[in-house]
Design a protein around this motif. Structure first.
Motif, PDB file in Angstrom:
ATOM      1  N   ALA A   1      85.973  61.642  47.375  1.00 58.45           N
ATOM      2  CA  ALA A   1      86.840  62.678  46.806  1.00 58.45           C
ATOM      3  C   ALA A   1      88.073  62.065  46.151  1.00 58.45           C
TER       4      ALA A   1
ATOM      5  N   HIS B   1      86.523  71.733  56.455  1.00 58.32           N
ATOM      6  CA  HIS B   1      86.997  70.437  55.962  1.00 58.32           C
ATOM      7  C   HIS B   1      86.396  69.311  56.805  1.00 58.32           C
TER       8      HIS B   1
ATOM      9  N   ARG C   1      83.574  78.366  43.769  1.00 58.05           N
ATOM     10  CA  ARG C   1      82.621  77.288  43.528  1.00 58.05           C
ATOM     11  C   ARG C   1      81.560  77.782  42.555  1.00 58.05           C
TER      12      ARG C   1
ATOM     13  N   VAL D   1      85.167  70.254  44.812  1.00 56.04           N
ATOM     14  CA  VAL D   1      86.398  70.203  45.579  1.00 56.04           C
ATOM     15  C   VAL D   1      87.561  70.523  44.639  1.00 56.04           C
TER      16      VAL D   1
ATOM     17  N   THR E   1      87.835  75.087  49.385  1.00 49.64           N
ATOM     18  CA  THR E   1      86.455  75.370  48.962  1.00 49.64           C
ATOM     19  C   THR E   1      85.652  75.768  50.195  1.00 49.64           C
TER      20      THR E   1
ATOM     21  N   ASP F   1      79.207  64.492  48.732  1.00 45.82           N
ATOM     22  CA  ASP F   1      79.504  64.469  50.164  1.00 45.82           C
ATOM     23  C   ASP F   1      78.793  63.305  50.851  1.00 45.82           C
TER      24      ASP F   1
ATOM     25  N   THR G   1      93.991  65.046  45.927  1.00 52.90           N
ATOM     26  CA  THR G   1      92.767  65.756  46.271  1.00 52.90           C
ATOM     27  C   THR G   1      92.989  66.683  47.455  1.00 52.90           C
ATOM     28  N   ASP G   2      92.189  67.745  47.509  1.00 47.08           N
ATOM     29  CA  ASP G   2      92.167  68.620  48.682  1.00 47.08           C
ATOM     30  C   ASP G   2      91.069  68.214  49.668  1.00 47.08           C
ATOM     31  N   TYR G   3      90.267  67.219  49.312  1.00 47.20           N
ATOM     32  CA  TYR G   3      89.126  66.799  50.123  1.00 47.20           C
ATOM     33  C   TYR G   3      88.059  67.910  50.195  1.00 47.20           C
ATOM     34  N   GLN G   4      86.958  67.577  50.835  1.00 44.94           N
ATOM     35  CA  GLN G   4      85.861  68.531  51.006  1.00 44.94           C
ATOM     36  C   GLN G   4      86.250  69.624  52.000  1.00 44.94           C
TER      37      GLN G   4
END
Length: 400
Positions: free
Chosen positions: A169, A158, A36, A86, A154, A78, A147-150
């Motif tokens: 996202a 999650h 990040r 993300v 990262t 978020d 997407t990997d989402y929040q």
């Protein structure tokens, strides 16, 4: 422009001692751990960095999908309104019949909470259980962004089942894919949303948020499969079932999103199980290790955590995740099996009815495919031709 943003971000990251992301090896499918950056841009959907990747259909890596693959890190927002980074994957077929290639934002279903469960990693390892529906979309000539989402891939946990974070996202993944220099997609080309289970909820949320959060996107429609639209009904269905681990995921995800410490609720055993699910196990592993997980065996008072959801602050949190209170501006196909053993079909029917009352064009496509997992095929078989009609500009059917 994205190259300038990427360079600026990486310089800033290096200035504070953070390693710039290495590039992936397309020969082995190994992915670097994208870091990040220290400074994030103000605009949602900006590409922070990217690297080439691969997409395998099997864990032996014998079947490689013939498509351009790029793993990306991009900015989104978020639940609290904070800009975050993300990750995700942009997949581009080698050929297409479309002049302006459409892009489908594929919102993945439940993957787990650990970083290793991120779809961008599992696509490269050949372990992504939704690989076939993704490939089916590629086979139609659509670009796909996953997407990997929040919190998947990262830092942080999650935020599983967080309506706003997931929907944002998904929408920002479309922006990022269209801005990615390495992929030749039109900046204002046609797009669609697609997802099942957790992905169905994320897709529904994205459709509801799009008119205000991403009004510039030319979204033609949304395919929503088995959406967990009302947690007050879904939680009781999941806790103690074969999918009990999913309820534990939701507890950890929403607790993270709202800054709640769940440890006081749990026994030492409950903490071990919750930490194991959060840090180590992806979906199939979790279901195998903790079948029929019942939260009452994890709590200090011996009462199921579903009872706590009915009291403050959880009752408000659960209410804030409910779908159907906002109006999508695009037609929707809502697919849901009457034999779903995770999300009751009535939850999907209620969402369709809520949208119909607001004037949304909704086709409710019920089926009798046994089981939540198997019913993904129903969503795919209904959804792919439905999307083709939306991209062709045909009038969307309605069952309202």
């Amino acid at each position: 422009m994205n190259k300038i943003i990427t360079a600026a971000v990486l310089v800033a990251a290096a200035a504070v001692g953070m390693a710039a992301p290495a590039h992936a090896s397309t020969a082995t499918g190994r992915l670097s751990a994208l870091q990040r950056p220290a400074i994030l841009p103000a605009e949602n959907g900006d590409v922070l960095s990217s690297e080439p990747g691969v997409f395998y259909l099997d864990p032996l890596k014998a079947i490689k999908v013939d498509a351009g693959v790029h793993r990306i890190m991009y900015s989104t927002t978020d639940r609290s309104g904070k800009t975050i980074a993300v990750t995700g994957t942009v997949l581009n077929p080698r050929s297409s019949l479309y002049g302006q290639r459409p892009i489908v934002a594929f919102a993945p279903g439940t993957q787990g909470l650990a970083d290793k469960c991120a779809p961008s990693r599992q696509l490269a390892e050949g372990t992504e259980y939704e690989a076939l529906p993704i490939k089916k979309l590629l086979d139609q000539g659509y670009a796909v962004v996953v997407t990997d989402y929040q919190g998947l891939g990262t830092p942080g946990v999650h935020t599983y089942m967080d309506r706003e974070a997931q929907g944002r996202a998904v929408l920002d993944s479309v922006r990022a894919a269209q801005r990615l220099d390495a992929v030749d997609l039109p900046d204002d080309g046609p797009a669609a949303l697609y997802g099942y289970s957790q992905g169905g909820g994320a897709t529904a949320s994205a459709a509801e948020l799009a008119p205000t959060y991403a009004p510039e996107l030319k979204i033609k429609g949304a395919v929503v499969g088995a959406p967990p639209a009302d947690m007050s009904k879904v939680a009781d269905s999941m806790d103690g079932s074969a999918y009990g681990a999913f309820f534990n995921y939701a507890l950890s995800g929403l607790a993270t999103s709202y800054g709640i410490d769940v440890n006081p609720y749990l026994t030492a055993h409950g903490k071990r199980v919750t930490n194991d699910l959060r840090d180590n196990l992806c979906t199939t592993q979790a279901l195998a290790k903790y079948p029929f997980l019942n939260s009452r065996f994890l709590t200090v008072d011996g009462r199921p955590l579903t009872e706590r959801l009915k009291r403050a602050p959880w009752d408000t949190i659960v209410a804030e995740q409910q779908l159907g209170k906002r109006k999508p501006a695009v037609p929707v196909l809502l697919s849901h099996s009457a034999l779903d053993d995770v999300v009751p079909q009535q939850v999907g029917k209620n969402l369709a009815a809520d949208w119909c009352r607001q004037g949304v064009t909704v086709r409710f496509a019920g089926n009798h495919i046994p089981g939540h997992i198997a019913a993904t095929t129903g969503t795919s078989s209904e959804g792919v031709p439905w999307l083709a009609d939306r991209f062709a500009g045909r009038t969307a059917p309605s069952t309202c």
